[in-house]
Design an enzyme around this catalytic site. Structure first.
Site, PDB file in Angstrom:
ATOM      1  N   HIS A   1      -6.938  -2.721   5.827  1.00  0.00           N
ATOM      2  CA  HIS A   1      -6.240  -1.556   6.743  1.00  0.00           C
ATOM      3  C   HIS A   1      -6.793  -0.376   6.518  1.00  0.00           C
ATOM      4  O   HIS A   1      -7.983  -0.120   6.107  1.00  0.00           O
ATOM      5  CB  HIS A   1      -4.779  -1.241   6.003  1.00  0.00           C
ATOM      6  CG  HIS A   1      -3.869  -0.600   6.384  1.00  0.00           C
ATOM      7  ND1 HIS A   1      -3.363  -0.623   7.637  1.00  0.00           N
ATOM      8  CD2 HIS A   1      -2.640   0.204   5.680  1.00  0.00           C
ATOM      9  CE1 HIS A   1      -2.576   0.248   7.903  1.00  0.00           C
ATOM     10  NE2 HIS A   1      -2.040   0.837   6.773  1.00  0.00           N
TER      11      HIS A   1
ATOM     12  N   HIS B   1       0.860  -1.202  -0.023  1.00  0.00           N
ATOM     13  CA  HIS B   1      -0.106  -0.100  -0.095  1.00  0.00           C
ATOM     14  C   HIS B   1       0.840   1.226   0.050  1.00  0.00           C
ATOM     15  O   HIS B   1       2.162   1.234   0.226  1.00  0.00           O
ATOM     16  CB  HIS B   1      -0.859   0.018   1.095  1.00  0.00           C
ATOM     17  CG  HIS B   1      -0.317   0.014   2.602  1.00  0.00           C
ATOM     18  ND1 HIS B   1       0.692  -0.957   3.001  1.00  0.00           N
ATOM     19  CD2 HIS B   1      -0.257   0.902   3.417  1.00  0.00           C
ATOM     20  CE1 HIS B   1       0.881  -0.702   4.096  1.00  0.00           C
ATOM     21  NE2 HIS B   1       0.161   0.328   4.634  1.00  0.00           N
TER      22      HIS B   1
ATOM     23  N   ASP C   1       5.983   4.173   4.995  1.00  0.00           N
ATOM     24  CA  ASP C   1       6.889   3.355   5.425  1.00  0.00           C
ATOM     25  C   ASP C   1       7.000   2.025   4.489  1.00  0.00           C
ATOM     26  O   ASP C   1       7.971   1.269   4.618  1.00  0.00           O
ATOM     27  CB  ASP C   1       6.525   3.031   6.844  1.00  0.00           C
ATOM     28  CG  ASP C   1       5.111   2.514   7.060  1.00  0.00           C
ATOM     29  OD1 ASP C   1       4.388   2.660   6.497  1.00  0.00           O
ATOM     30  OD2 ASP C   1       4.954   1.638   8.025  1.00  0.00           O
ATOM     31  N   HIS C   2       6.337   1.975   3.434  1.00  0.00           N
ATOM     32  CA  HIS C   2       6.304   0.721   2.718  1.00  0.00           C
ATOM     33  C   HIS C   2       6.615   0.993   1.210  1.00  0.00           C
ATOM     34  O   HIS C   2       7.077   0.061   0.546  1.00  0.00           O
ATOM     35  CB  HIS C   2       4.808   0.165   2.615  1.00  0.00           C
ATOM     36  CG  HIS C   2       4.453  -0.364   3.894  1.00  0.00           C
ATOM     37  ND1 HIS C   2       4.330  -1.658   4.134  1.00  0.00           N
ATOM     38  CD2 HIS C   2       3.906   0.109   4.936  1.00  0.00           C
ATOM     39  CE1 HIS C   2       3.882  -2.018   5.536  1.00  0.00           C
ATOM     40  NE2 HIS C   2       3.400  -0.729   6.052  1.00  0.00           N
TER      41      HIS C   2
ATOM     42  N   HIS D   1       1.474   3.765   2.010  1.00  0.00           N
ATOM     43  CA  HIS D   1       2.073   4.503   3.115  1.00  0.00           C
ATOM     44  C   HIS D   1       3.460   4.563   3.097  1.00  0.00           C
ATOM     45  O   HIS D   1       4.007   3.608   2.524  1.00  0.00           O
ATOM     46  CB  HIS D   1       1.439   3.547   4.640  1.00  0.00           C
ATOM     47  CG  HIS D   1       0.109   4.060   4.821  1.00  0.00           C
ATOM     48  ND1 HIS D   1      -0.603   3.274   5.532  1.00  0.00           N
ATOM     49  CD2 HIS D   1      -0.599   5.349   4.751  1.00  0.00           C
ATOM     50  CE1 HIS D   1      -1.860   3.812   5.874  1.00  0.00           C
ATOM     51  NE2 HIS D   1      -1.908   5.157   5.349  1.00  0.00           N
TER      52      HIS D   1
HETATM   53 ZN   LIG Z   1       3.236   0.273   7.767  1.00  0.00          ZN
HETATM   54 ZN   LIG Z   2      -0.015   1.298   6.604  1.00  0.00          ZN
END
Ligand SMILES: [Zn+2]
Ligand SMILES: [Zn+2]
Length: 294
Positions: free
Chosen positions: A132, A60, A64-65, A62
């Site tokens: 999520h 996804h 951090d990914h 976000h």
């Molecule tokens: Zn995350």
């Molecule tokens: Zn996330």
């Protein structure tokens, strides 16, 4: 044999566990799942070549990914990559990359192809929906089952006719001298290894159904006992263990651990009460799954 390298296993704000990135390797095929900031650095430091990666799956959008992805792709180009890179991910991924490339005046030296799944003669990579706060998908990396003929049994029974053997291998029943041979009696099925990665998710039916009986489930385990975990679209370690139990998986790896837990002893203990075969995915560790001996 499938090897899973846990490159970064923390979640949210950058922390010493690193940000989500998992490399799955099977006989020369490398796939990366998620690419948090710093992924290329961690791979370089530990002699894992990202030039060999054939496919990258992003769960996804976000930060951090996904923030490590543009940098990694640009480095691949600087190292003169020619091979097409396959990408899987949410709809916004393409726009995001195009925008970054445009603004950084970057022109890839290789093709980038967006695919919704991947299949070759040995493996299959598919995505499944997770639960999520934004559109998000997990991934299943599956080795195909192999069907071998039981040569030993054929020899014992004196069956030498290659036409008969071929038909049995194709799953057909064969009649010789009034005797019926059933393919299931002469075939050995070697089950393919299957690994599932959820990315960020709260515990949910969709995930349980998608990861049934996998050899390794890598599940969101952001918190220990955070009451709001599900509202944040995440799981406590006991939730991950519940999913593992309900899906009847072989092993569970706790993943996406919040920076607030320096010590994961309690996180692991709570999960193990529910699902014994659990471990914490330590950053820069790896996990090997061999075929079971028949
Ligand atoms: Zn995350
Ligand atoms: Zn996330």
């Amino acid at each position: 044999m499938i090897t899973t390298y846990f490159i970064g296993t923390g979640g949210g704000a950058p922390n010493k566990r690193g940000l989500p990135a998992i490399l799955i390797r099977r006989e020369g095929f490398d796939a990366l799942f998620d690419c948090g900031e710093g992924t290329q650095w961690r791979m370089m430091e530990h002699n894992l070549s990202f030039m060999r990666i054939k496919l990258i799956g992003i769960t996804h959008m976000h930060a951090d990914h996904v923030l490590g992805l543009p940098g990694m792709i640009e480095t691949m180009a600087m190292y003169n990559r020619k091979e097409t890179l396959l990408l899987m991910g949410p709809r916004e991924l393409k726009d995001f990359l195009e925008e970054v490339f445009k603004r950084t005046h970057f022109y890839p030296s290789f093709d980038i192809k967006f695919v919704s799944n991947y299949e070759d003669e040995n493996i299959r990579i598919r995505s499944f929906e997770t639960c999520h706060t934004i559109e998000s998908q997990g991934y299943l990396f599956e080795e195909k089952d192999r069907v071998n003929i039981d040569a030993e049994k054929l020899r014992r029974e004196g069956i030498k006719d290659w036409k008969v053997i071929r038909q049995l291998k194709e799953g057909k029943r064969v009649e010789i001298n009034g005797k019926v041979l059933l393919p299931e009696d002469y075939l050995i099925i070697k089950k393919g290894i299957r690994v599932a990665y959820t990315g960020d998710t709260r515990p949910c039916e969709k995930v349980i159904n998608a990861v049934k009986e996998v050899d390794l489930l890598i599940h969101d385990s952001t918190f220990l006992d955070e009451k709001e975990a599900h509202e944040y679209g995440h799981s406590n370690s006991s939730d991950a263990a519940e999913v593992a139990l309900k899906a009847n998986v072989k092993r569970l790896a706790l993943f996406h651990i919040s920076a607030r837990y320096d010590d994961t002893t309690e996180l692991l203990r709570r999960a193990k009460i529910i699902f014994e075969k659990t471990f914490v995915s330590e950053p820069l560790s790896y996990y090997i799954i061999h075929h079971q001996k028949e």
